[in-house]
Motif scaffolding. Structure first.
Motif, short mmCIF file in Angstrom:
data_model
loop_
_atom_site.label_atom_id
_atom_site.label_comp_id
_atom_site.label_asym_id
_atom_site.label_seq_id
_atom_site.Cartn_x
_atom_site.Cartn_y
_atom_site.Cartn_z
N GLY A 14 0.80 -1.23 0.00
CA GLY A 14 0.00 0.00 0.00
C GLY A 14 0.82 1.26 0.00
N ARG A 15 1.48 1.56 -1.12
CA ARG A 15 2.28 2.78 -1.21
C ARG A 15 1.36 3.96 -1.51
N VAL A 16 1.43 4.95 -0.65
CA VAL A 16 0.65 6.17 -0.81
C VAL A 16 1.45 7.22 -1.57
N TYR A 17 2.76 7.32 -1.25
CA TYR A 17 3.60 8.35 -1.87
C TYR A 17 5.05 7.95 -1.69
N ARG A 18 5.88 8.21 -2.71
CA ARG A 18 7.33 7.98 -2.60
C ARG A 18 8.09 9.14 -3.23
N TYR A 19 9.10 9.61 -2.44
CA TYR A 19 10.02 10.64 -2.91
C TYR A 19 11.42 10.06 -2.83
N GLN A 20 12.11 9.99 -3.97
CA GLN A 20 13.42 9.34 -4.01
C GLN A 20 14.28 10.02 -5.07
N ASN A 21 15.53 10.27 -4.70
CA ASN A 21 16.48 10.91 -5.62
C ASN A 21 15.91 12.21 -6.19
N SER A 22 15.29 12.97 -5.30
CA SER A 22 14.72 14.29 -5.65
C SER A 22 13.60 14.19 -6.69
N GLU A 23 12.97 13.02 -6.81
CA GLU A 23 11.88 12.83 -7.76
C GLU A 23 10.71 12.12 -7.08
N ILE A 24 9.52 12.35 -7.65
CA ILE A 24 8.31 11.66 -7.19
C ILE A 24 8.18 10.36 -7.97
N ILE A 25 8.09 9.24 -7.27
CA ILE A 25 7.96 7.93 -7.91
C ILE A 25 6.50 7.51 -7.82
N ARG A 26 5.85 7.38 -8.99
CA ARG A 26 4.43 7.06 -9.01
C ARG A 26 4.15 5.57 -9.26
N GLU A 27 5.19 4.80 -9.48
CA GLU A 27 5.00 3.37 -9.67
C GLU A 27 4.51 2.72 -8.37
N ASP A 28 3.58 1.78 -8.53
CA ASP A 28 3.02 1.02 -7.40
C ASP A 28 2.23 1.90 -6.43
N GLN A 29 1.87 3.10 -6.85
CA GLN A 29 1.06 3.94 -5.97
C GLN A 29 -0.40 3.47 -6.02
N ILE A 30 -1.06 3.42 -4.87
CA ILE A 30 -2.47 3.05 -4.82
C ILE A 30 -3.26 4.05 -5.67
N LEU A 31 -4.14 3.52 -6.52
CA LEU A 31 -4.78 4.35 -7.54
C LEU A 31 -5.55 5.53 -6.96
N PHE A 32 -6.31 5.30 -5.90
CA PHE A 32 -7.17 6.39 -5.44
C PHE A 32 -6.41 7.47 -4.67
N TYR A 33 -5.08 7.32 -4.54
CA TYR A 33 -4.27 8.40 -3.95
C TYR A 33 -3.64 9.29 -5.02
N ARG A 34 -3.72 8.89 -6.26
CA ARG A 34 -3.07 9.67 -7.32
C ARG A 34 -3.75 11.04 -7.47
N GLY A 35 -2.89 12.05 -7.51
CA GLY A 35 -3.40 13.41 -7.65
C GLY A 35 -3.89 14.02 -6.35
N ARG A 36 -3.80 13.28 -5.23
CA ARG A 36 -4.31 13.80 -3.95
C ARG A 36 -3.23 13.87 -2.87
N THR A 37 -2.01 13.51 -3.18
CA THR A 37 -0.94 13.47 -2.17
C THR A 37 0.25 14.31 -2.62
N SER A 38 0.92 14.93 -1.65
CA SER A 38 2.10 15.74 -1.96
C SER A 38 2.89 16.00 -0.68
N LEU A 39 4.19 16.31 -0.84
CA LEU A 39 5.06 16.74 0.26
C LEU A 39 5.24 18.26 0.17
N PHE A 40 5.75 18.83 1.23
CA PHE A 40 6.09 20.24 1.23
C PHE A 40 7.57 20.36 0.83
N LYS A 41 7.81 20.44 -0.49
CA LYS A 41 9.19 20.38 -0.99
C LYS A 41 10.05 21.51 -0.46
N GLU A 42 9.41 22.66 -0.22
CA GLU A 42 10.20 23.78 0.29
C GLU A 42 10.60 23.59 1.75
#
Length: 333
Positions: free
Chosen positions: A69-97
């Protein structure tokens, strides 16, 4: 000074320990449950202690109630959308600043029922990792119960109560006017793709002193309750017997048949009258045409008689003229 292999090994170990010590951190977050209202945006707090930068490390948010159940992944300064649970797409984010100061909190927008669960904030560096778990509860207050009358059932009148849009799953109760619970059928429960519940329940009621019945929906965890009261007229129960119902049905069918036949006869009579009127008009037109033809025939007869008389007159004049000429010729001779 001679350097031995043991000295080199010690230097390497000291370097590794120093490097590992510099990467060590602790992942922290709230210990209380986070209560979210469906449709709102929420923040799942998570941060590093000490406040080292998280820009070059891996940040994983997982929903522990889902397998992989991956909700969100941030790796190597990039957002990784592979294996993300479908209904979380477009609704999750980090505070990059805020990553440079160790803030790895997750923002979740448009909360829905399926978002409820336990979330793990997992932070991994090259040689160190740590995590923290947060529990999220979702609250959604659904619609007021809708009561409909289903008609006669064996043993009384059938009623149906329905409500939708709840989270967590609510409980339906049927009550009589004094507040006593009625024996009802098993609830029909449906959960939509966003995790919101719809509940239906049937009940068969018998006539009482008041004929007032209440459907109540309640959710104790979120301390919400709604109810709808319905009043059934006594006449409804009187008409609810099978014999009366059969009699009413037969009367209705008979009335419909009589009305249908009457309308059919009326239409036939009207159509017949229209046809008769058309025939009368045709007959009158033919009579008028006959009169015109007779008049024309009489006029022709009259013209023929006049012409005959005129011709006779001309013939007489000619004969008289010829006779006069003959006499003159004789006298001359």
């Amino acid at each position: 000074m001679k350097v031995t292999q043991l000295d080199c090994l010690c230097v390497i170990l000291l370097h590794l320990l120093h490097t590992a010590g510099s990467e060590r951190f602790e992942v922290l977050g709230p210990t209380d449950v986070i209560a979210a209202v469906a449709g709102d945006d929420i923040i799942l707090p998570c941060y590093l202690k000490p406040n080292i930068s998280a820009e070059d490390i891996t940040v994983d948010w997982l929903n522990l109630d889902f397998l992989d159940g991956r909700v969100y992944r941030y790796q190597n300064s990039e957002i990784i959308r592979e294996d993300q649970i479908l209904f979380y797409r477009g609704r999750t984010s980090l505070f990059k600043e805020e990553l440079w100061r160790g803030n790895t909190s997750l923002k979740l927008t448009r909360v829905q029922g399926t978002d409820e669960g336990r979330y793990k904030c997992f932070i991994k560096a090259k040689s160190w990792y740590d995590d923290f778990t947060i529990e999220v509860l979702v609250k959604a207050v659904g619609s007021k119960p809708v009561v409909s009358i289903e008609g006669h059932r064996e043993g009384g009148m059938g009623l149906l109560c329905e409500t939708e849009g709840w989270h967590p799953e609510p409980e339906l109760l049927w009550l009589e006017s004094k507040g006593d619970r009625l024996s009802a059928g098993p609830p029909e429960i449906h959960r939509d793709l966003k995790g919101f519940y719809t509940v239906k329940q049937h009940v068969i009621v018998q006539e009482t002193d008041t004929n007032r019945f209440t459907c109540r929906v309640q959710q104790s965890r979120i301390n919400e309750k709604m109810e709808t009261e319905v009043h059934l007229p006594s006449e409804l129960f009187d008409y609810a017997t099978p014999l009366r119902m059969a009699f009413i049905v037969l009367c209705c069918l008979g009335a419909i048949t009589v009305i249908g036949l009457s309308l059919a006869m009326y239409c036939i009579c009207i159509k017949k009258g229209v046809i008769i009127d058309q025939l009368k008009l045709q007959r009158d037109d033919q009579s008028k045409q006959g009169e015109v033809l007779r008049k024309e025939r009489d006029d022709l007869k009259k013209e023929r008689v006049d012409l005959w008389a005129q011709n006779s007159k001309y013939c007489l004049q000619i004969i008289t003229l010829l006779t006069s000429l003959e006499r003159q010729k004789y006298n001359f001779l």
